[in-house]
Structures are given as C-alpha cells and as structure tokens.
Design a protein around this motif. Structure first.
Motif, mmCIF file in Angstrom:
data_model
loop_
_atom_site.group_PDB
_atom_site.id
_atom_site.type_symbol
_atom_site.label_atom_id
_atom_site.label_comp_id
_atom_site.label_asym_id
_atom_site.label_seq_id
_atom_site.Cartn_x
_atom_site.Cartn_y
_atom_site.Cartn_z
ATOM 1 N N ILE A 185 0.861 -1.192 0.000
ATOM 2 C CA ILE A 185 0.000 0.000 0.000
ATOM 3 C C ILE A 185 0.893 1.236 0.000
ATOM 4 O O ILE A 185 1.834 1.339 0.799
ATOM 5 N N VAL A 186 0.578 2.177 -0.883
ATOM 6 C CA VAL A 186 1.378 3.388 -0.988
ATOM 7 C C VAL A 186 0.518 4.609 -0.671
ATOM 8 O O VAL A 186 -0.714 4.561 -0.737
ATOM 9 N N ASP A 187 1.179 5.694 -0.330
ATOM 10 C CA ASP A 187 0.533 6.989 -0.185
ATOM 11 C C ASP A 187 0.081 7.427 -1.582
ATOM 12 O O ASP A 187 0.921 7.601 -2.471
ATOM 13 N N PRO A 188 -1.242 7.589 -1.811
ATOM 14 C CA PRO A 188 -1.687 7.925 -3.170
ATOM 15 C C PRO A 188 -1.232 9.300 -3.641
ATOM 16 O O PRO A 188 -1.269 9.583 -4.840
ATOM 17 N N PRO A 199 3.722 4.754 2.946
ATOM 18 C CA PRO A 199 3.251 5.776 3.867
ATOM 19 C C PRO A 199 4.262 6.066 4.972
ATOM 20 O O PRO A 199 4.906 5.155 5.490
ATOM 21 N N ASP A 200 4.394 7.326 5.315
ATOM 22 C CA ASP A 200 5.292 7.742 6.381
ATOM 23 C C ASP A 200 4.658 7.426 7.731
ATOM 24 O O ASP A 200 3.570 7.909 8.048
ATOM 25 N N GLY A 201 5.319 6.598 8.526
ATOM 26 C CA GLY A 201 4.837 6.291 9.871
ATOM 27 C C GLY A 201 3.708 5.291 9.928
ATOM 28 O O GLY A 201 3.026 5.196 10.949
ATOM 29 N N ALA A 202 3.486 4.532 8.865
ATOM 30 C CA ALA A 202 2.406 3.534 8.873
ATOM 31 C C ALA A 202 2.736 2.426 9.873
ATOM 32 O O ALA A 202 3.895 2.043 10.046
ATOM 33 N N TYR A 222 -4.286 3.037 6.585
ATOM 34 C CA TYR A 222 -2.884 2.633 6.475
ATOM 35 C C TYR A 222 -2.108 3.612 5.601
ATOM 36 O O TYR A 222 -0.977 3.986 5.904
ATOM 37 N N ALA A 223 -2.734 4.039 4.501
ATOM 38 C CA ALA A 223 -2.072 4.975 3.588
ATOM 39 C C ALA A 223 -1.794 6.312 4.259
ATOM 40 O O ALA A 223 -0.854 7.020 3.877
ATOM 41 N N ARG A 224 -2.596 6.675 5.258
ATOM 42 C CA ARG A 224 -2.376 7.928 5.983
ATOM 43 C C ARG A 224 -1.133 7.895 6.867
ATOM 44 O O ARG A 224 -0.629 8.942 7.272
ATOM 45 N N GLY A 225 -0.667 6.710 7.200
ATOM 46 C CA GLY A 225 0.531 6.618 8.027
ATOM 47 C C GLY A 225 0.296 7.170 9.416
ATOM 48 O O GLY A 225 -0.568 6.701 10.159
ATOM 49 N N THR A 226 1.037 8.198 9.787
ATOM 50 C CA THR A 226 0.960 8.744 11.142
ATOM 51 C C THR A 226 -0.411 9.323 11.468
ATOM 52 O O THR A 226 -0.753 9.468 12.640
ATOM 53 N N GLY A 227 -1.195 9.646 10.469
ATOM 54 C CA GLY A 227 -2.516 10.212 10.719
ATOM 55 C C GLY A 227 -3.612 9.185 10.867
ATOM 56 O O GLY A 227 -4.789 9.557 11.042
ATOM 57 N N ALA A 228 -3.290 7.897 10.809
ATOM 58 C CA ALA A 228 -4.299 6.843 10.798
ATOM 59 C C ALA A 228 -5.155 6.844 12.057
ATOM 60 O O ALA A 228 -6.386 6.792 11.985
ATOM 61 N N ARG A 229 -4.528 6.897 13.214
ATOM 62 C CA ARG A 229 -5.284 6.739 14.465
ATOM 63 C C ARG A 229 -6.285 7.876 14.654
ATOM 64 O O ARG A 229 -7.464 7.628 14.952
ATOM 65 N N ALA A 230 -5.848 9.110 14.475
ATOM 66 C CA ALA A 230 -6.736 10.258 14.672
ATOM 67 C C ALA A 230 -7.909 10.211 13.703
ATOM 68 O O ALA A 230 -9.052 10.538 14.076
ATOM 69 N N ALA A 271 -4.074 -1.664 15.901
ATOM 70 C CA ALA A 271 -2.848 -1.553 15.116
ATOM 71 C C ALA A 271 -1.660 -2.093 15.896
ATOM 72 O O ALA A 271 -1.585 -1.950 17.121
ATOM 73 N N VAL A 272 -0.743 -2.706 15.152
ATOM 74 C CA VAL A 272 0.551 -3.109 15.697
ATOM 75 C C VAL A 272 1.593 -2.193 15.077
ATOM 76 O O VAL A 272 1.727 -2.122 13.848
ATOM 77 N N VAL A 273 2.319 -1.479 15.915
ATOM 78 C CA VAL A 273 3.332 -0.522 15.465
ATOM 79 C C VAL A 273 4.647 -1.274 15.229
ATOM 80 O O VAL A 273 4.835 -2.401 15.696
#
Length: 253
Positions: A180-183, A189-192, A214-222, A234-236
């Motif tokens: 999966i990539v950042d579209p 993704p950065d920080g996925a 997942y593609a959002r990376g660091t923004g996924a949780r929020a 999620a598993v980091v």
C-alpha cells in the motif's frame, strides 16, 4: 462440501487469493445451491474486475472501450462505491494511479460481503466468508485471529462476534509486504503501522477504511477515531499496539 462440525464449507481460488466460505447450519439443498452460487459469483467478479485480464470490464475501461451492458450495473455500483470511499477518505483511498484504474482495494471486500448475503438469503444463520484474510461474519459465536505482522505464526489479537453482522479487514505487511502506498506521493506511507485492522458491520467499508487509514501513516489513528461505528487495532513497528473505538479483541501473548 460439509465440514467436520456438520455444516458446510467451500474453498474458492480466485482474484489471486483464496476465499473460504463456512456455514454452521445443517446442510439443506438451498444452502448447497447458495454455495454454488457464491462460487460462481466470486469467479464472475474476477472476470469483470480483474486488472490482469484483457477481457475484463476494468481493462475495457482503461482502453476507453464500452463495458458490456450485462456488466454495466455492477460496474457502475463498484465505481460509485470507489468514488464515495475516495471522497470520505479525503483522497487517501484511490483506485486511480500511474498504472490506470484498479478497484481491487474495494472489490474483494464487496464480493465477500455479497457472498455472505447470498448465504444468509438462503437460510444461513451463522456464516463466514473469508477473502484472503478479510472476513465477513453473520451470526456467531466467531473468533477471528489477527496475524502478528512482526512475529510470523503468532496471533496479535482475537476479534469475537456473538451475533449480527461483523467485518474484519487488515492492511499491512504480514501477508503481502509493503504493497500500500501513499496515493499522493506513490511511496510507502510515512509512519504507517506494521498492521492495521478495522472492524465494522460491512466488509466493503472495513476494507476501504483499513486501506485508507494505512495509507495515511501517522494520521491513521486520529482519522479512525472520527469514524462512526468503527473500531480499530494496530501493531506498530516497535511491537506496541493501539486501539480506537470499542475494539473487542483479546490480546494473546
């Protein structure tokens, strides 16, 4: 064919993966026929939406050709669902990239959800359709293990479902590596997290949410915390975990 518990089980190899269909109800002619219908449906979806077949609807659209009239309603449905997922995810779920149109990030979950509905319409009260690790459940009880992305062979958590409809979709590196990539950048993704699991009633939505998050990376949780009726796990990369919503899972050591 019947499973060891006296129910019914069918395995279908298609869409580049394996679909497993399980019904715990006592076998009936209607359920046997529904499993045949499910198998035909899954092969049909691959025929229409495969990006690897020159004669698929997706390939025809990529060439600017007309889609056969018989396929048009389901193609329109899938494309509308993809467009809605892209809008709802603010562009983090996308079916258009450098290689052209590819709705496979939605189609597998959509097909599994349709398959489970066929089984329920035929009288199944307890059914499970597993499409390459993403699962649509009806009835229960069910226990679904989430593979640990950093420790092969281990289960990171268990999702339990007692009744009703529940879907479990996971994106990450455990099964297919970093696919999966950042579209917006075309890069990973950065920080996925190493893996991200989404739980909600329908697999079409769960699958697209897991991909977009997942593609959002660091923004996924929020972002997932703002989604109604959704729980996530999620598993980091360092082995730690986080959850959102009322994630009903039991961690396993």
């Amino acid at each position: 064919m019947a499973d060891g518990a006296g129910g019914l089980h069918r395995v279908v190899h298609t869409m580049g993966t394996v679909f497993s269909c399980t019904v715990r109800d006592a076998p009936t002619p209607a359920l046997e026929a529904a499993l045949d219908e499910v198998e035909a449906l899954l092969h049909h979806v691959d025929r229409v939406f495969s990006t690897y077949r020159d004669d698929s609807a997706v390939s025809a659209l990529a060439r600017g050709e007309r889609v056969p009239d018989a396929w048009r309603p389901e193609v329109d449905e899938v494309l509308e669902l993809c467009a809605r997922a892209e809008r709802d995810s603010e562009g983090w779920f996308s079916v258009r990239h450098s290689a052209g149109l590819d709705p496979s990030g939605l189609v597998k979950g959509w097909a599994a959800e349709r398959a489970a509905r066929l089984l329920c319409d035929a009288g199944a009260t307890t059914a499970c359709v597993n499409g390459g690790g993403d699962v649509q459940l009806h009835g229960g009880p069910w226990r679904i293990g989430i593979a640990h992305p950093l420790e092969p062979g281990k289960v990171a958590a268990v999702v339990t479902s007692e009744t009703g409809a529940l879907a479990v979709a996971t994106s990450g590196i455990a099964e297919r590596g970093r696919h999966i990539v950042d579209p917006h950048t075309g890069r990973p993704p950065d920080g996925a997290p190493a893996s991200l699991t989404v739980v909600c009633p329908g697999l079409t939505r769960a699958d697209t949410l897991a991909t977009a998050a997942y593609a959002r990376g660091t923004g996924a949780r929020a972002w997932l915390e703002r989604q109604q009726g959704v729980a996530a796990f999620a598993v980091v990369g360092d082995g730690s975990t986080w959850t959102t919503g009322s994630f009903g899972a039991e961690s396993r050591q």
